[in-house]
Write an enzyme that holds these catalytic residues in place. Structure first.
Site, mmCIF file in Angstrom:
data_model
loop_
_atom_site.group_PDB
_atom_site.id
_atom_site.type_symbol
_atom_site.label_atom_id
_atom_site.label_comp_id
_atom_site.label_asym_id
_atom_site.label_seq_id
_atom_site.Cartn_x
_atom_site.Cartn_y
_atom_site.Cartn_z
ATOM 1 N N LYS A 50 -30.971 24.713 -11.308
ATOM 2 C CA LYS A 50 -31.219 26.005 -11.955
ATOM 3 C C LYS A 50 -30.369 27.108 -11.332
ATOM 4 O O LYS A 50 -29.740 27.897 -12.041
ATOM 5 C CB LYS A 50 -32.705 26.367 -11.856
ATOM 6 C CG LYS A 50 -33.594 25.484 -12.714
ATOM 7 C CD LYS A 50 -35.062 25.831 -12.484
ATOM 8 C CE LYS A 50 -35.989 24.995 -13.323
ATOM 9 N NZ LYS A 50 -37.410 25.357 -13.105
ATOM 10 N N ALA A 67 -35.851 28.222 -8.548
ATOM 11 C CA ALA A 67 -37.104 27.607 -8.099
ATOM 12 C C ALA A 67 -37.611 26.622 -9.139
ATOM 13 O O ALA A 67 -37.337 26.763 -10.335
ATOM 14 C CB ALA A 67 -38.156 28.684 -7.834
ATOM 15 N N ASP A 68 -38.355 25.630 -8.678
ATOM 16 C CA ASP A 68 -38.993 24.670 -9.570
ATOM 17 C C ASP A 68 -40.296 24.219 -8.927
ATOM 18 O O ASP A 68 -40.352 23.999 -7.716
ATOM 19 C CB ASP A 68 -38.095 23.454 -9.825
ATOM 20 C CG ASP A 68 -38.660 22.579 -10.922
ATOM 21 O OD1 ASP A 68 -38.550 22.968 -12.108
ATOM 22 O OD2 ASP A 68 -39.244 21.526 -10.609
ATOM 23 N N THR A 69 -41.343 24.078 -9.741
ATOM 24 C CA THR A 69 -42.665 23.723 -9.252
ATOM 25 C C THR A 69 -43.211 22.517 -9.997
ATOM 26 O O THR A 69 -43.082 22.429 -11.219
ATOM 27 C CB THR A 69 -43.647 24.908 -9.439
ATOM 28 O OG1 THR A 69 -43.124 26.052 -8.761
ATOM 29 C CG2 THR A 69 -45.029 24.587 -8.892
ATOM 30 N N GLY A 104 -39.669 23.884 -5.001
ATOM 31 C CA GLY A 104 -38.355 23.903 -4.379
ATOM 32 C C GLY A 104 -37.735 25.270 -4.592
ATOM 33 O O GLY A 104 -37.894 25.872 -5.651
#
Length: 191
Positions: A50, A67-69, A104
């Site tokens: 991203k 960010a990634d969740t 992340g």
């Protein structure tokens, strides 16, 4: 230097705004696909993708945050639900149990040609939920676009029993971890 959030998430925008960060938003259209299997590696890989997607479109003194969740329960990664039925199944599986939320975070400095990626993990326990409670929660519409089908900062706060770790990580941006990355890796204080 301009800070760019590579996410259209209203929750991530709110977290950054709440601490007075001056930033702009450029939504990443990176494909959210990875070959990674472990939750920490998945969120780090996707946050890198991203942030990199946005970085490729910019030139100059920019600091990009990606960010990634995901939610991880019983060895299974739970992303965003496809529909109400999928949301019901996720919440039913999480009912009365502990699970982990991983986010992340990637920060890219174009000027320094530097990328740093880390992750945060928080343990969350959902209350024992009846089918009626799950249906009522789903009808609020809050499950849409949420990893694990709930939002701890909204009505989801009524179904979360307890957490161990960073609350903001569960919302979608571990701001304390981000602060540490900015300070340690880029010599920038958010205070």
């Amino acid at each position: 230097m301009e800070i760019v959030l590579a996410s259209g998430s209203p929750r991530r925008k709110e977290i950054l705004s709440n601490i007075g960060v001056d930033f702009s938003v450029m939504t990443s259209d990176a494909e959210e696909v990875t070959d990674e299997k472990e939750p920490d590696k998945i969120v780090m890989d996707l946050s890198r993708k991203k942030a990199s997607f946005v970085a490729e479109k910019l030139n100059g003194d920019f600091l990009i945050i990606g960010a990634d969740t995901v939610v991880f329960a019983d060895g299974i990664v739970l992303g965003k639900p496809k529909d109400k039925s999928d949301a019901f199944n996720m919440l039913k599986a999480l009912s009365g149990r502990w699970h982990q939320v991983y986010t992340g975070v990637t920060v890219i400095s174009l000027k320094q040609n530097k990328m740093v990626t880390e992750y945060e993990k928080t343990d969350v326990r959902i209350k024992n939920l009846s089918d009626e409670m799950i249906f009522s929660y789903i009808e609020k519409g809050e499950y849409i676009d949420k990893a694990g089908s709930y939002a701890i900062q909204g009505y989801g706060s009524l179904i979360v029993d307890k957490i161990n770790g960073d609350y903001f990580n569960v919302v979608g941006l571990p701001i304390s971890k981000l602060y540490d990355i900015f300070l340690k890796e880029f010599n920038i204080s958010l205070l």
